[in-house]
Motif scaffolding. Structure first.
Motif, short mmCIF file in Angstrom:
data_model
loop_
_atom_site.label_atom_id
_atom_site.label_comp_id
_atom_site.label_asym_id
_atom_site.label_seq_id
_atom_site.Cartn_x
_atom_site.Cartn_y
_atom_site.Cartn_z
N ASP A 1 0.84 -1.21 0.00
CA ASP A 1 0.00 0.00 0.00
C ASP A 1 0.87 1.25 0.00
O ASP A 1 0.62 2.21 -0.75
N GLU B 1 2.22 1.96 -3.23
CA GLU B 1 1.15 2.10 -4.23
C GLU B 1 1.19 0.96 -5.23
O GLU B 1 1.02 1.15 -6.44
N VAL B 2 1.41 -0.23 -4.72
CA VAL B 2 1.42 -1.45 -5.53
C VAL B 2 0.10 -2.18 -5.29
O VAL B 2 -0.18 -2.60 -4.16
N ASP B 3 -0.69 -2.33 -6.33
CA ASP B 3 -2.00 -2.97 -6.18
C ASP B 3 -1.88 -4.49 -6.09
O ASP B 3 -2.63 -5.13 -5.35
N VAL B 4 -0.98 -5.06 -6.89
CA VAL B 4 -0.86 -6.50 -6.97
C VAL B 4 0.59 -6.85 -7.26
O VAL B 4 1.29 -6.12 -7.97
N HIS C 1 -5.35 -12.10 1.39
CA HIS C 1 -5.45 -10.96 0.47
C HIS C 1 -5.29 -11.45 -0.97
O HIS C 1 -4.36 -11.04 -1.67
N ARG D 1 -4.36 -9.26 -4.02
CA ARG D 1 -3.07 -8.57 -4.05
C ARG D 1 -1.95 -9.43 -4.63
O ARG D 1 -0.81 -8.98 -4.74
N ARG E 1 -3.58 -8.47 -18.21
CA ARG E 1 -2.70 -7.85 -17.23
C ARG E 1 -1.24 -8.19 -17.52
O ARG E 1 -0.37 -7.93 -16.69
#
Length: 302
Positions: A104, A107-110, A130, A133, A301
């Motif tokens: 978080d 700022e890394v979503d996955v 999670h 993630r 993705r």
């Protein structure tokens, strides 16, 4: 090296590789700092285009130390021998939450998630708790938390129990010597003492916190079996284990692979509880291939 303030704790981390690369989170094992990741692994993953994120788990390295009185020696011995911990300061799930909080912060979503030993336990729990993630999971020389699989070899148990209850030396050279010998005990036949001495010296110069290792051990022993949660994992999963591993015997890796649907199991006959130099290129290649499976599952993705 940077430090991220994450609520009540701070987590130290390092990032290698291209800024626009796919994030890959590397989680190290019990009492082991981020500097223990071999350069061939970090550089190999970075060269493959990944943004490689390494961290010091709480209580180790330059991350926050847990306040409060230390666990009693008798409690630690009892927990190690009987695999019961009465008063852990935290659980594996809390360390998984630390890792998510770091993502978080960055700022890394996955991210692709790779863990070694205790780091494999954290990686598994992160994926269970999670799932959105995690793009792919790699669990190396770890176990599911099932007390019947991946236990310490009985021949190694007395040595390991004493190592957690014997006061650590204050002399730097003696600390390095004991560190090298500790690795020698759990490593496989490809053990390189000279290389490990360099790594241990770097870790000792960076930070020494034996109590943190004890707190992490109690977290491992108190954490619940992850098998049921692993059966729900859907991301591409690779399990790596050494057949010469005496700290987490090979049944731990086998049980992990059996629990995760569609997982792949890679076992090396000459690997113990370490990442030996002759096997690193193969391990990196296998991690990269596992990450590519995520692209096949979700081409949008890639």
């Amino acid at each position: 090296m940077a430090t991220a303030p994450l609520g009540d704790i701070e987590i130290a981390y390092e990032i290698d590789g291209p800024d626009d690369g796919e994030p890959m989170l590397l989680l190290m094992g019990l009492g082991t700092q981020l500097v223990a990741w071999p350069a061939e692994v970090v550089d190999g993953l970075a060269a493959a285009g990944f943004r490689v994120i390494r961290l010091d788990n709480r209580d180790i390295g330059l991350s926050s130390r847990t306040p409060g009185p230390p666990p009693r020696r008798s409690e630690v011995m009892r927990a190690f021998v009987h695999r019961r911990a009465a008063r852990p300061d935290y659980l594996i799930a809390d360390m998984a939450s630390d890792a998510v909080a770091l993502l978080d912060h960055l700022e890394v979503d996955v991210a692709h998630v790779v863990g070694v030993s205790m780091g494999g336990m954290i990686a598994q729990q992160l994926t269970i708790d999670h799932p959105a993630r995690v793009r792919s999971l790699v669990s190396i020389m770890s176990n599911t938390g099932n007390r019947k699989a991946g236990r310490v070899s009985p021949r190694l148990l007395p040595t390991m129990a004493m190592s957690f209850t014997t006061p650590r030396p204050t002399d730097e050279e003696e600390a390095v010597r004991l560190g090298v010998e500790s690795w020698r005990v759990i490593a496989g036949p490809l053990f390189d003492a000279d290389e490990i001495e360099v790594q241990v010296r770097q870790a000792v110069a960076r930070s020494v916190n034996p109590l943190g290792t004890v707190r992490q051990l109690l977290a491992i022993l108190a954490s619940p079996d992850r098998t049921a949660g692993l059966r729900e994992v859907t991301v591409p999963t690779l399990v790596v284990h050494g057949l010469a591993d005496r700290l987490v015997v090979p049944s731990g890796g086998i049980a992990t692979a059996q629990a995760v649907p569609g997982s792949r199991l890679l076992m090396f006959p000459d690997m113990g509880h370490d990442l030996p130099r002759p096997r690193r290129a193969e391990i990196v290649e296998a991690i990269v291939r596992n990450a590519a499976r995520a692209h096949a599952v979700d081409p949008a993705r890639a």
